[in-house]
Design a protein around this motif. Structure first.
Motif, PDB file in Angstrom:
ATOM      1  N   ASN A 134       0.829  -1.197   0.000  1.00 43.00           N
ATOM      2  CA  ASN A 134       0.000   0.000   0.000  1.00 43.00           C
ATOM      3  C   ASN A 134       0.871   1.259   0.000  1.00 43.00           C
ATOM      4  OD1 ASN A 134      -2.787  -1.177   0.348  1.00 43.00           O
ATOM      5  ND2 ASN A 134      -1.750  -2.074   2.106  1.00 43.00           N
ATOM      6  N   ASN A 135       1.965   1.172   0.733  1.00 42.32           N
ATOM      7  CA  ASN A 135       2.867   2.312   0.850  1.00 42.32           C
ATOM      8  C   ASN A 135       4.301   1.823   1.007  1.00 42.32           C
ATOM      9  OD1 ASN A 135       0.837   4.657   1.292  1.00 42.32           O
ATOM     10  ND2 ASN A 135       0.209   3.108   2.782  1.00 42.32           N
ATOM     11  N   LEU A 136       5.225   2.687   0.638  1.00 45.11           N
ATOM     12  CA  LEU A 136       6.639   2.368   0.812  1.00 45.11           C
ATOM     13  C   LEU A 136       7.314   3.572   1.453  1.00 45.11           C
ATOM     14  CD1 LEU A 136       8.975   0.521  -1.584  1.00 45.11           C
ATOM     15  CD2 LEU A 136       9.714   2.717  -0.674  1.00 45.11           C
ATOM     16  N   GLN A 137       8.151   3.315   2.423  1.00 46.70           N
ATOM     17  CA  GLN A 137       8.841   4.398   3.118  1.00 46.70           C
ATOM     18  C   GLN A 137      10.349   4.185   3.013  1.00 46.70           C
ATOM     19  OE1 GLN A 137       7.392   5.204   7.103  1.00 46.70           O
ATOM     20  NE2 GLN A 137       5.392   4.285   6.669  1.00 46.70           N
ATOM     21  N   TRP A 138      11.065   5.283   3.074  1.00 45.51           N
ATOM     22  CA  TRP A 138      12.531   5.243   3.152  1.00 45.51           C
ATOM     23  C   TRP A 138      12.966   5.839   4.476  1.00 45.51           C
ATOM     24  CZ3 TRP A 138      16.150   3.080  -0.072  1.00 45.51           C
ATOM     25  CH2 TRP A 138      15.704   2.623  -1.311  1.00 45.51           C
ATOM     26  N   TYR A 139      13.955   5.173   5.074  1.00 53.63           N
ATOM     27  CA  TYR A 139      14.516   5.612   6.348  1.00 53.63           C
ATOM     28  C   TYR A 139      16.027   5.705   6.226  1.00 53.63           C
ATOM     29  CZ  TYR A 139      10.107   4.801   8.816  1.00 53.63           C
ATOM     30  OH  TYR A 139       8.809   4.865   9.257  1.00 53.63           O
ATOM     31  N   ARG A 140      16.581   6.495   7.105  1.00 55.01           N
ATOM     32  CA  ARG A 140      18.026   6.666   7.175  1.00 55.01           C
ATOM     33  C   ARG A 140      18.473   6.310   8.589  1.00 55.01           C
ATOM     34  NH1 ARG A 140      21.461  11.969   6.117  1.00 55.01           N
ATOM     35  NH2 ARG A 140      22.793  11.871   7.960  1.00 55.01           N
ATOM     36  N   GLN A 141      19.638   5.665   8.696  1.00 53.19           N
ATOM     37  CA  GLN A 141      20.181   5.329   9.999  1.00 53.19           C
ATOM     38  C   GLN A 141      21.646   5.725  10.041  1.00 53.19           C
ATOM     39  OE1 GLN A 141      20.468   1.126  11.116  1.00 53.19           O
ATOM     40  NE2 GLN A 141      20.165   1.640  13.258  1.00 53.19           N
ATOM     41  N   ASN A 142      21.953   6.673  10.889  1.00 53.85           N
ATOM     42  CA  ASN A 142      23.348   7.006  11.136  1.00 53.85           C
ATOM     43  C   ASN A 142      23.930   5.951  12.072  1.00 53.85           C
ATOM     44  OD1 ASN A 142      22.097   9.697  10.315  1.00 53.85           O
ATOM     45  ND2 ASN A 142      24.263  10.149  10.309  1.00 53.85           N
ATOM     46  N   SER A 143      25.215   5.772  11.985  1.00 49.72           N
ATOM     47  CA  SER A 143      25.883   4.732  12.750  1.00 49.72           C
ATOM     48  C   SER A 143      25.591   4.873  14.242  1.00 49.72           C
ATOM     49  CB  SER A 143      27.394   4.813  12.508  1.00 49.72           C
ATOM     50  OG  SER A 143      28.060   3.778  13.208  1.00 49.72           O
ATOM     51  N   GLY A 144      25.101   3.792  14.844  1.00 51.71           N
ATOM     52  CA  GLY A 144      24.833   3.798  16.276  1.00 51.71           C
ATOM     53  C   GLY A 144      23.591   4.560  16.702  1.00 51.71           C
ATOM     54  N   ARG A 145      22.771   4.896  15.748  1.00 47.82           N
ATOM     55  CA  ARG A 145      21.568   5.674  16.059  1.00 47.82           C
ATOM     56  C   ARG A 145      20.311   4.952  15.590  1.00 47.82           C
ATOM     57  NH1 ARG A 145      23.503  11.063  16.459  1.00 47.82           N
ATOM     58  NH2 ARG A 145      21.443  11.671  17.203  1.00 47.82           N
ATOM     59  N   GLY A 146      19.161   5.504  15.976  1.00 40.17           N
ATOM     60  CA  GLY A 146      17.894   4.972  15.497  1.00 40.17           C
ATOM     61  C   GLY A 146      17.595   5.431  14.076  1.00 40.17           C
ATOM     62  N   LEU A 147      16.555   4.856  13.505  1.00 36.13           N
ATOM     63  CA  LEU A 147      16.180   5.212  12.139  1.00 36.13           C
ATOM     64  C   LEU A 147      15.383   6.499  12.124  1.00 36.13           C
ATOM     65  CD1 LEU A 147      16.636   2.029  12.105  1.00 36.13           C
ATOM     66  CD2 LEU A 147      15.303   2.092  10.009  1.00 36.13           C
ATOM     67  N   VAL A 148      15.551   7.235  11.041  1.00 34.92           N
ATOM     68  CA  VAL A 148      14.832   8.491  10.854  1.00 34.92           C
ATOM     69  C   VAL A 148      14.067   8.413   9.535  1.00 34.92           C
ATOM     70  CG1 VAL A 148      15.050  10.974  10.527  1.00 34.92           C
ATOM     71  CG2 VAL A 148      16.519   9.806  12.176  1.00 34.92           C
ATOM     72  N   HIS A 149      12.792   8.739   9.598  1.00 34.61           N
ATOM     73  CA  HIS A 149      11.948   8.687   8.410  1.00 34.61           C
ATOM     74  C   HIS A 149      12.351   9.781   7.417  1.00 34.61           C
ATOM     75  CE1 HIS A 149       8.275   9.697   6.088  1.00 34.61           C
ATOM     76  NE2 HIS A 149       8.164   8.390   6.051  1.00 34.61           N
ATOM     77  N   LEU A 150      12.436   9.408   6.138  1.00 30.98           N
ATOM     78  CA  LEU A 150      12.785  10.377   5.096  1.00 30.98           C
ATOM     79  C   LEU A 150      11.575  10.747   4.254  1.00 30.98           C
ATOM     80  CD1 LEU A 150      16.165   8.878   3.826  1.00 30.98           C
ATOM     81  CD2 LEU A 150      15.841  10.838   5.348  1.00 30.98           C
TER      82      LEU A 150
END
Lengths: 115, 112
Positions: free
Chosen positions: B30-46
């Motif tokens: 239904n939907n697709l999301q992209w996330y980013r994860q910096n080293s040692g951190r949680g994911l952030v929605h893009l």
């Protein structure tokens, strides 16, 4: 102000022990999740809760027991820890649930090491 | 498995170049999301793209979705060293819940 917080950040323990990880969100979200990220960075959903009710349990061993005392908190208790439980555990929240429509906000993660 | 796969697994580019990452998935979504994860951190929605959309922009990000090929791409234009991170696509896998199934991630390194 931290949106999604987890404690502890690091957890080192021995096999067979029982441990808990706490998660809190101050976003007013209805839905919370637990994910496990392994050493290869593969991120897998474990549980999702909506309004304190368990919605999804993705074939997680029953040694893992989530508890949601209220909408803002979702804790993860792990019994009889095994070496394979070593991973980074992320808590996340979203405004609501449905069709992958809501972005998720992730906590900083808890690195669990079982020795 | 509902897991998606990103390609390439790792990408190294010079600052200022464009970076393209691809994601393939297996089930209807239904939907697709992209996330980013910096080293040692949680994911952030893009960015989120719905199944009836083909392209979406947000700042230096451009996402495309081809549901017939079950694939998506994320383009970062004019990359910066601060873009160095892992990038993940995530889908709902048509389950009706908000559970997201993440791909294996692309590790992007932007060299200053």
């Amino acid at each position: 102000d931290t949106a999604v917080s987890q404690t502890p950040k690091y957890l080192v323990t021995q096999m067979g022990n029982d441990k808990s990880i706490k998660c809190e969100q101050n976003l007013g979200h209805d839905t919370m999740y637990w994910y496990k990220q392994d050493s290869k960075k593969f991120l897998k959903i474990m549980f999702s809760y909506n309004n304190k009710e368990l919605i999804i349990n993705e074939t997680v061993p029953n040694r893992f027991s989530p508890k949601s005392p209220d909408k803002a908190h979702l804790n993860l208790h792990i019994n009889s820890l095994e070496l394979g439980d070593s991973a980074v555990y992320f808590c996340a929240s979203s405004q609501d649930m449905g069709l992958g429509l809501y972005e998720q906000y992730f906590g900083p993660g808890t690195r669990l090491t079982v020795t | 498995s509902q897991q998606g796969e990103e390609d390439p697994q790792a990408l190294s580019i010079q600052e200022g170049e464009n970076a393209t990452m691809n994601c393939s998935y297996k089930t209807s979504i239904n939907n697709l999301q992209w996330y980013r994860q910096n080293s040692g951190r949680g994911l952030v929605h893009l960015i989120l793209i719905r199944s009836n959309e083909r392209e979406k922009h947000s700042g230096r990000l451009r996402v495309t979705l081809d549901t017939s090929k079950k694939s998506s791409s994320l383009l970062i234009t004019a990359s910066r060293a601060a873009d160095t991170a892992s990038y993940f696509c995530a889908t709902d896998a048509g389950t009706g819940a908000n559970n997201l199934f993440f791909g294996t991630g692309t590790r992007l390194t932007v060299i200053p």
